[in-house]
Motif scaffolding. Sequence first.
Motif, short mmCIF file in Angstrom:
data_model
loop_
_atom_site.label_atom_id
_atom_site.label_comp_id
_atom_site.label_asym_id
_atom_site.label_seq_id
_atom_site.Cartn_x
_atom_site.Cartn_y
_atom_site.Cartn_z
N ILE A 95 12.48 -31.69 -19.67
CA ILE A 95 11.81 -32.98 -19.43
C ILE A 95 12.65 -34.17 -19.93
O ILE A 95 12.92 -35.09 -19.15
CB ILE A 95 10.37 -32.96 -20.00
CG1 ILE A 95 9.52 -31.99 -19.15
CG2 ILE A 95 9.76 -34.34 -20.01
CD1 ILE A 95 8.13 -31.76 -19.68
N VAL B 221 7.91 -20.62 -23.02
CA VAL B 221 8.03 -21.79 -22.14
C VAL B 221 7.46 -21.48 -20.75
O VAL B 221 7.81 -22.14 -19.78
CB VAL B 221 9.48 -22.29 -22.03
CG1 VAL B 221 9.94 -22.85 -23.37
CG2 VAL B 221 10.41 -21.19 -21.56
N MET C 299 4.17 -25.66 -22.92
CA MET C 299 5.10 -26.22 -21.94
C MET C 299 4.33 -27.00 -20.87
O MET C 299 4.75 -28.09 -20.46
CB MET C 299 5.90 -25.08 -21.30
CG MET C 299 7.10 -25.51 -20.50
SD MET C 299 8.38 -26.28 -21.50
CE MET C 299 8.49 -27.87 -20.70
N ILE D 164 2.89 -30.29 -22.34
CA ILE D 164 3.91 -31.34 -22.47
C ILE D 164 4.18 -31.98 -21.10
O ILE D 164 4.23 -33.21 -20.97
CB ILE D 164 5.21 -30.75 -23.06
CG1 ILE D 164 4.97 -30.28 -24.48
CG2 ILE D 164 6.35 -31.75 -22.99
CD1 ILE D 164 6.07 -29.41 -25.06
N PHE D 165 4.32 -31.13 -20.09
CA PHE D 165 4.55 -31.63 -18.73
C PHE D 165 3.39 -32.53 -18.28
O PHE D 165 3.59 -33.63 -17.76
CB PHE D 165 4.68 -30.41 -17.78
CG PHE D 165 4.74 -30.76 -16.32
CD1 PHE D 165 5.95 -31.08 -15.72
CD2 PHE D 165 3.60 -30.72 -15.54
CE1 PHE D 165 6.01 -31.38 -14.37
CE2 PHE D 165 3.65 -31.02 -14.18
CZ PHE D 165 4.86 -31.36 -13.61
N GLU E 20 14.12 -24.73 -20.20
CA GLU E 20 12.85 -25.44 -19.96
C GLU E 20 12.48 -26.35 -21.14
O GLU E 20 11.88 -27.40 -20.94
CB GLU E 20 11.71 -24.45 -19.71
CG GLU E 20 11.71 -23.83 -18.33
CD GLU E 20 12.61 -22.61 -18.25
OE1 GLU E 20 13.41 -22.37 -19.19
OE2 GLU E 20 12.54 -21.90 -17.23
N PRO F 181 15.85 -21.94 -24.61
CA PRO F 181 15.58 -21.91 -23.17
C PRO F 181 15.69 -23.29 -22.56
O PRO F 181 15.27 -24.29 -23.15
CB PRO F 181 14.15 -21.37 -23.08
CG PRO F 181 13.59 -21.48 -24.44
CD PRO F 181 14.72 -21.48 -25.41
N PHE G 39 5.67 -21.62 -17.51
CA PHE G 39 5.18 -22.86 -16.90
C PHE G 39 4.65 -22.67 -15.49
O PHE G 39 3.52 -23.08 -15.18
CB PHE G 39 6.32 -23.89 -16.90
CG PHE G 39 5.97 -25.15 -16.16
CD1 PHE G 39 5.16 -26.11 -16.74
CD2 PHE G 39 6.45 -25.36 -14.87
CE1 PHE G 39 4.82 -27.26 -16.05
CE2 PHE G 39 6.12 -26.52 -14.18
CZ PHE G 39 5.31 -27.47 -14.77
#
Lengths: 304, 283
Positions: free
Chosen positions: B132, A238, A259, A262-263, B128, B126, A240
């Motif tokens: 979202i 993950v 990650m 997706i963001f 993270e 995790p 980022f």
Amino acid sequence: MSTAIRAGGRRHTGRSRRDLAAGAAFLAPTIALIIVLRVAPALAAVGASTKSGLPGSLAAPTFVGADVFARLFAKESFWESVRQTLVFNILVNPIQIALALALAVLLTRRLPASGLWRTLIFLPSAVPLAGSTIVWGIALRPDGPVNGALEILGLPAQPWFTSPDQVVFSMIVLASWIGIGYWMMFLIAGINDIPPVYFEAARIDGAGALRTFFSVTIPMLRRPLLFVLVADTVANFVLFAPVQILTSGGPEGNSNFLMYDIFHKSYELSDPYEASAELVVLLVIMVAIVAVQFRLLRTPEGEE
Amino acid sequence: MSRPRGIPRSLGSAVLLVVAIAVSLLFLLPVLWLLASTFRTASETFASSSPLSWSVLWPRQLTVENLASAVRSGFLTALANSLFVAVVTVIVGLAISAAAAFALAIIPFRGRSAIFTVVVLSFLVPFEAIAIPLSRMFSEWNLTNTLLALILPGLGNGLAVFTLRQFFLGIPSSLAEAAHLDGANWFRIFWSVYLPLTRPALIGAGLILFLFQWQAYLWPILVTSRQELDLAPVAIAKAFGAFTTDYGRVFAETAILALIPAIVLLALQRYFVTSVASTGSKE
């Protein structure tokens, strides 16, 4: 006699009911946090991944089943992101753990001032990932000190983060500077837990350093080693901050790890449904890795 | 511990010592460079690195201008936010984790091991990975741009619960039984018998909680948009990504960001090692 037994029995049920109530009370905040912080958002992501709607439209999104997943899986860019995430992880985790293990073995031998070396290597672990990102982002600039050192050694300057071929390697450097010392501490603790008689026996049998390492250290260190490997993998999956701060997924999408992808889809491309589907993919991978990790954390004779 | 025949033991040790020193210096160099660059102008920093000169690790003209610039740009607010969030997380998180760990280690009730599985498993995913969708829920609950939103995710920590539970399991159960006979309830046993014995594990678990919040980056940018709520890492990233970057200030802020956990870790290193050991081969 029989009344005594019955009274005892009643006392016992009363006590076990009280124990259950106490257990529930002590666990209530944790259970509430699990529901709010893990279960609910995971369900929300699954829910959102089965819906679709036009960006900015006021109409409620409609249920489309697995359509979003089909759309996601048909995209070359998604598979590129998966591939780069895997490439990064297949490299970074074994590199970090192998070096952490080598240093742990080195620093548990009786070297002069070994506590000092241990502390110096552990020190960068205190630097938050965003801080390591800044340090290496500047140090690996074309006109930075790393290229300056290469030139003194007569080697050509390298493009690092600005090159599609070197960006993954640069990310590995950035993550390992703070990661190696951190995992090393877990492995040092593990090595110190190995009963010294095993090393003594190996020495009496005339085993060399390499033989001792493979026949005593590695087998006795299996649990902490596997724990560290899995925990490191989960964290690196993950990753980022460095991507968002330094490369925005580039150059040529080579640091576009899941990650960040997706963001990026959620906020910059405003496609929350496809982002949710991709998040579900990431979650499934994470849960699978964690399930493995949990098996490793359990003691052989069950968890009590 | 044996060595190739013919090489004296001291020579083998000397080689290993050289390796240990070289590796330590390699890890230390970026720290020294960060500190040197904090106390000199950005132009001196870049001039000393290409072509590389010895002064790359030592400022020729000491200046505190970078620190002053960080203070002027409001970095102390971001630092105070980070400290507040981390300290509240440690205090509340320890209370929550210790209570859960106590129940999972000491209080006998049906389904305990199943709940232990659920607790560890869910927190090992995790944070993270679900940040979202969670941030969308937080905005529906009107928690966006609040300190509460920044603190909440740090409160549940599987490693902290795990560490404390392992420690509780190591305390002889005769203590709890004796207290029971004296008529103490579970809360009293937890508070007066177990917690006072748990200081090393509490410090270890506190470190885990602290470092989680000090590292936080993705979550704060998801749930805060107002500058006065920026946490330190976010403030630094913004300064770094600004149209014209004040590199001196970025160095100074990064050094401060790293210094605080470094001091904490150096002071409490042995507790960290003890807590870390419980995740390994013990039990």
